[in-house]
Design an enzyme around this catalytic site. Structure first.
Site, PDB file in Angstrom:
ATOM      1  N   GLU A 129      21.495  -1.765 -52.667  1.00  0.00           N
ATOM      2  CA  GLU A 129      20.499  -1.978 -53.726  1.00  0.00           C
ATOM      3  C   GLU A 129      20.218  -3.469 -53.958  1.00  0.00           C
ATOM      4  O   GLU A 129      19.077  -3.873 -54.193  1.00  0.00           O
ATOM      5  CB  GLU A 129      21.001  -1.334 -55.034  1.00  0.00           C
ATOM      6  CG  GLU A 129      20.056  -1.436 -56.202  1.00  0.00           C
ATOM      7  CD  GLU A 129      18.744  -0.693 -55.981  1.00  0.00           C
ATOM      8  OE1 GLU A 129      18.759   0.538 -55.961  1.00  0.00           O
ATOM      9  OE2 GLU A 129      17.705  -1.368 -55.822  1.00  0.00           O
ATOM     10  N   GLU A 190      18.335 -19.221 -50.120  1.00  0.00           N
ATOM     11  CA  GLU A 190      19.315 -18.906 -49.076  1.00  0.00           C
ATOM     12  C   GLU A 190      19.970 -20.208 -48.604  1.00  0.00           C
ATOM     13  O   GLU A 190      19.433 -21.303 -48.837  1.00  0.00           O
ATOM     14  CB  GLU A 190      18.609 -18.245 -47.882  1.00  0.00           C
ATOM     15  CG  GLU A 190      17.959 -16.921 -48.195  1.00  0.00           C
ATOM     16  CD  GLU A 190      18.928 -15.888 -48.754  1.00  0.00           C
ATOM     17  OE1 GLU A 190      19.951 -15.625 -48.116  1.00  0.00           O
ATOM     18  OE2 GLU A 190      18.670 -15.350 -49.843  1.00  0.00           O
ATOM     19  N   LYS A 205      12.833  -7.836 -46.854  1.00  0.00           N
ATOM     20  CA  LYS A 205      12.859  -6.922 -48.009  1.00  0.00           C
ATOM     21  C   LYS A 205      11.706  -5.923 -47.915  1.00  0.00           C
ATOM     22  O   LYS A 205      11.861  -4.752 -48.248  1.00  0.00           O
ATOM     23  CB  LYS A 205      12.789  -7.728 -49.306  1.00  0.00           C
ATOM     24  CG  LYS A 205      14.045  -8.573 -49.516  1.00  0.00           C
ATOM     25  CD  LYS A 205      13.837  -9.603 -50.599  1.00  0.00           C
ATOM     26  CE  LYS A 205      15.083 -10.433 -50.840  1.00  0.00           C
ATOM     27  NZ  LYS A 205      14.846 -11.599 -51.696  1.00  0.00           N
TER      28      LYS A 205
HETATM   29  P1  NAP Z   1      27.083 -18.042 -50.880  1.00  0.00           P
HETATM   30  O1  NAP Z   1      27.052 -18.557 -52.261  1.00  0.00           O
HETATM   31  O2  NAP Z   1      26.814 -18.987 -49.769  1.00  0.00           O
HETATM   32  O3  NAP Z   1      28.505 -17.339 -50.647  1.00  0.00           O
HETATM   33  C1  NAP Z   1      28.956 -16.914 -49.399  1.00  0.00           C
HETATM   34  C2  NAP Z   1      30.440 -16.601 -49.513  1.00  0.00           C
HETATM   35  O4  NAP Z   1      30.886 -16.049 -48.281  1.00  0.00           O
HETATM   36  C3  NAP Z   1      31.313 -17.826 -49.786  1.00  0.00           C
HETATM   37  O5  NAP Z   1      32.341 -17.487 -50.643  1.00  0.00           O
HETATM   38  C4  NAP Z   1      31.862 -18.209 -48.408  1.00  0.00           C
HETATM   39  O6  NAP Z   1      33.169 -18.769 -48.494  1.00  0.00           O
HETATM   40  C5  NAP Z   1      31.962 -16.836 -47.755  1.00  0.00           C
HETATM   41  N1  NAP Z   1      31.716 -16.895 -46.303  1.00  0.00           N
HETATM   42  C6  NAP Z   1      30.555 -17.135 -45.671  1.00  0.00           C
HETATM   43  N2  NAP Z   1      30.737 -17.086 -44.353  1.00  0.00           N
HETATM   44  C7  NAP Z   1      32.019 -16.819 -44.131  1.00  0.00           C
HETATM   45  C8  NAP Z   1      32.823 -16.651 -42.985  1.00  0.00           C
HETATM   46  N3  NAP Z   1      32.304 -16.757 -41.759  1.00  0.00           N
HETATM   47  N4  NAP Z   1      34.127 -16.361 -43.140  1.00  0.00           N
HETATM   48  C9  NAP Z   1      34.666 -16.263 -44.381  1.00  0.00           C
HETATM   49  N5  NAP Z   1      33.969 -16.409 -45.511  1.00  0.00           N
HETATM   50  C10 NAP Z   1      32.661 -16.681 -45.395  1.00  0.00           C
HETATM   51  O7  NAP Z   1      26.039 -16.846 -50.688  1.00  0.00           O
HETATM   52  P2  NAP Z   1      25.417 -15.906 -51.835  1.00  0.00           P
HETATM   53  O8  NAP Z   1      24.242 -16.588 -52.434  1.00  0.00           O
HETATM   54  O9  NAP Z   1      26.487 -15.403 -52.695  1.00  0.00           O
HETATM   55  O10 NAP Z   1      24.796 -14.729 -50.946  1.00  0.00           O
HETATM   56  C11 NAP Z   1      25.615 -13.764 -50.350  1.00  0.00           C
HETATM   57  C12 NAP Z   1      24.761 -12.640 -49.781  1.00  0.00           C
HETATM   58  O11 NAP Z   1      23.997 -12.046 -50.843  1.00  0.00           O
HETATM   59  C13 NAP Z   1      23.730 -13.063 -48.753  1.00  0.00           C
HETATM   60  O12 NAP Z   1      23.568 -12.024 -47.817  1.00  0.00           O
HETATM   61  C14 NAP Z   1      22.446 -13.237 -49.558  1.00  0.00           C
HETATM   62  O13 NAP Z   1      21.276 -13.087 -48.789  1.00  0.00           O
HETATM   63  C15 NAP Z   1      22.606 -12.089 -50.525  1.00  0.00           C
HETATM   64  N6  NAP Z   1      21.878 -12.226 -51.784  1.00  0.00           N
HETATM   65  C16 NAP Z   1      21.974 -13.374 -52.505  1.00  0.00           C
HETATM   66  C17 NAP Z   1      21.322 -13.475 -53.722  1.00  0.00           C
HETATM   67  C18 NAP Z   1      21.402 -14.718 -54.564  1.00  0.00           C
HETATM   68  O14 NAP Z   1      20.731 -14.773 -55.592  1.00  0.00           O
HETATM   69  N7  NAP Z   1      22.193 -15.711 -54.187  1.00  0.00           N
HETATM   70  C19 NAP Z   1      20.561 -12.387 -54.198  1.00  0.00           C
HETATM   71  C20 NAP Z   1      20.487 -11.213 -53.423  1.00  0.00           C
HETATM   72  C21 NAP Z   1      21.159 -11.141 -52.230  1.00  0.00           C
HETATM   73  P3  NAP Z   1      33.465 -20.182 -49.221  1.00  0.00           P
HETATM   74  O15 NAP Z   1      33.165 -19.935 -50.677  1.00  0.00           O
HETATM   75  O16 NAP Z   1      34.881 -20.466 -48.988  1.00  0.00           O
HETATM   76  O17 NAP Z   1      32.513 -21.151 -48.617  1.00  0.00           O
HETATM   77  N1  HSE Z   2      16.880 -16.227 -51.592  1.00  0.00           N
HETATM   78  C1  HSE Z   2      16.565 -14.981 -52.187  1.00  0.00           C
HETATM   79  C2  HSE Z   2      15.412 -15.165 -53.156  1.00  0.00           C
HETATM   80  C3  HSE Z   2      17.782 -14.436 -52.911  1.00  0.00           C
HETATM   81  O1  HSE Z   2      15.078 -16.307 -53.469  1.00  0.00           O
HETATM   82  O2  HSE Z   2      14.825 -14.169 -53.576  1.00  0.00           O
HETATM   83  C4  HSE Z   2      17.605 -13.021 -53.371  1.00  0.00           C
HETATM   84  O3  HSE Z   2      17.518 -12.130 -52.298  1.00  0.00           O
END
Ligand code: NAP
Ligand code: HSE
Length: 432
Positions: A129, A190, A205
């Site tokens: 979701e 991202e 999406k």
């Molecule tokens: P983020 O802040 O960059 O966090 C990524 C996490 O994964 C970090 O804790 C990182 O570890 C860990 N990580 C990444 N690669 C790794 C690896 N190879 N081995 C071990 N640990 C690893 O990313 P995020 O914004 O939370 O996004 C996560 C996912 O949710 C993505 O698929 C993104 O597209 C999706 N998403 C994000 C949002 C948003 O608003 N940010 C919204 C919807 C969906 P460290 O902390 O130690 O660096």
């Molecule tokens: N980078 C994405 C955005 C995060 O800006 O909408 C949510 O999927």
């Protein structure tokens, strides 16, 4: 069940939000599930990093197997991002009979069918979701809420970063690079924001939305994509002057058995409901044959909103566990994919061109349009600082994409046209 064990892959923006919601909403979750949820292990890249949440450091690991092979982990929550490595971890988790919840649209848009098949084969749930429009429960809205209807059109602002940038550029005149940096700082963008600003994140999406909405396997390659990086201040000013708001819009539309799916900067009338969706907010406008117009609105990105969708997926997994129906909720696509060709895609278009300021220029341009049966709905002609040139800004009546692209080709070749400056789709004058 004594408790439910959860393993997290990632503790960044979204993972941190998940841990906070599990802690802060414990009572409500306990009431719904009937037992506590315990985080058993968390994969991170850097164990020593400061975290924005209180966490027992013994839960952190850099060895993925300590999460996906953990005997007490029932559900793996994947919030690390990436595609190939993550795909392997999810397939292994499913093979190990762990249910999977993910926020990863990059992965689902490309490997969705394979992951669904693996989940069914292992009688496991796979929910995502959070992958579309962050905190808005749009996937459940389509699959459950509108299960009885035939959906013919989906129009979405599904990327928070670009909506944030366009809002700040057009309302405050802020420069593009400055607002992009702000969106990165706020955690919407991202890791590599190219996929946000060039429209790829929204395209992923839209592929997921169109697959579920039309019950047809729509691949990322089926989505035509244009991003926001070349939008200029002039384009935004002319849009306003003509009564439009510029948004990065994903459009998925079905006519008969055929569909079109695209993502592109689009002009919407100022009074269209999507024009009022600002900042990092997302909205998905859904037209169903029986229900008519509906719109789902909310925060499309950010730590807690996205985590809400993830933890709600977790609750769905638990409810399935209680009923003993895990892995049985997927409905495979009903229809063979049929895509429209360019002669079957219709819309209005905004065009801005620089022409030689001389007798006969306008007539020549009009002829290029009229020879293809395309007429103008709105038109402005203004002198430019450069004396021998004039700027023409126009909005066409509805035309096929084939005719319109043909017109653009002839305009570029014309001896009276100095430059085709910009062109955008215009949508939203009436539904369907
Ligand atoms: P983020 O802040 O960059 O966090 C990524 C996490 O994964 C970090 O804790 C990182 O570890 C860990 N990580 C990444 N690669 C790794 C690896 N190879 N081995 C071990 N640990 C690893 O990313 P995020 O914004 O939370 O996004 C996560 C996912 O949710 C993505 O698929 C993104 O597209 C999706 N998403 C994000 C949002 C948003 O608003 N940010 C919204 C919807 C969906 P460290 O902390 O130690 O660096
Ligand atoms: N980078 C994405 C955005 C995060 O800006 O909408 C949510 O999927």
């Amino acid at each position: 069940m004594k408790s439910i064990g959860v393993g997290l892959l990632g503790l960044g923006t979204v993972g941190t939000g998940v841990v906070k919601i599990l802690k802060n909403h414990q009572d409500k979750l306990m009431h719904q599930i009937g037992c506590p949820i315990e985080v058993k292990k968390i994969l991170v890249k850097d164990i020593k990093k400061d975290r924005d949440v209180e966490i027992d450091s013994s839960l952190l690991t850099t060895n993925v197997n300590e999460v996906i092979e953990h005997p007490e982990v029932d559900v793996v929550i994947e919030v690390m991002g990436g595609v190939e490595e993550t795909r392997k971890h999810i397939l292994t988790s499913l093979k190990n009979k762990k249910h999977v919840v993910t926020a990863n649209k990059d992965l689902v848009a490309v490997y969705g069918s394979e992951l669904h098949a693996a989940a069914s084969e292992n009688k496991c749930d796979l929910y995502y979701e959070a992958s579309v429009a962050g905190g808005i429960p749009i996937l459940r809205g389509l699959v459950d809420g509108l299960a009885s209807d035939k959906i013919t059109k989906l129009m979405g602002i599904v990327n928070g970063t670009t909506n944030f940038i366009l809002t700040k550029m057009s309302k405050n005149g802020s420069p593009y690079q400055e607002v992009l940096a702000e969106a990165q700082q706020l955690g919407f963008a991202e890791a590599d924001p190219t996929s946000d600003v060039e429209g790829l994140d929204a395209a992923r999406k839209m592929a997921i939305l169109a697959t579920l909405g039309f019950s047809m396997n729509i691949d990322l390659a089926d989505v035509s994509v244009k991003g926001i990086s070349s939008i200029t201040e002039e384009d935004l000013n002319y849009s306003k002057r003509l009564g439009y708001t510029m948004k990065l819009i994903g459009i998925a539309q079905q006519e008969g058995d055929k569909v079109e799916v695209s993502v592109q900067p689009t002009l919407l009338p100022d009074d269209h409901p999507l024009s009022a969706v600002n900042d990092e907010y997302n909205a998905v406008y859904v037209y169903g044959e029986a229900v008519g117009e509906t719109m789902f609105y909310g925060p499309g990105a950010g730590s807690l909103p996205t985590a809400t969708a993830i933890v709600s997926d977790l609750v769905a997994v638990m409810k399935n566990m209680r009923l003993g129906v895990n892995g049985q909720s997927v409905v495979t696509p009903q229809y063979e994919k049929q895509l429209k060709d360019r002669a079957e895609i219709y819309s209005k278009h905004f065009l801005r061109i620089h022409v030689k300021d001389q007798v006969g220029s306008f007539a020549k341009i009009t002829t290029i349009f009229s020879e293809r049966g395309v007429s103008f709905e709105k038109i402005l002609q203004l002198p430019l600082k450069q004396k021998d040139l004039a700027e023409i800004v126009l909005v066409t009546h509805t035309a096929s994409l084939k005719d319109y692209e043909d017109i653009l080709g002839h305009l570029s070749d014309s001896d009276v046209v100095a430059q085709v400056k910009s062109s955008y789709r215009v949508e939203g004058d009436g539904v369907k």
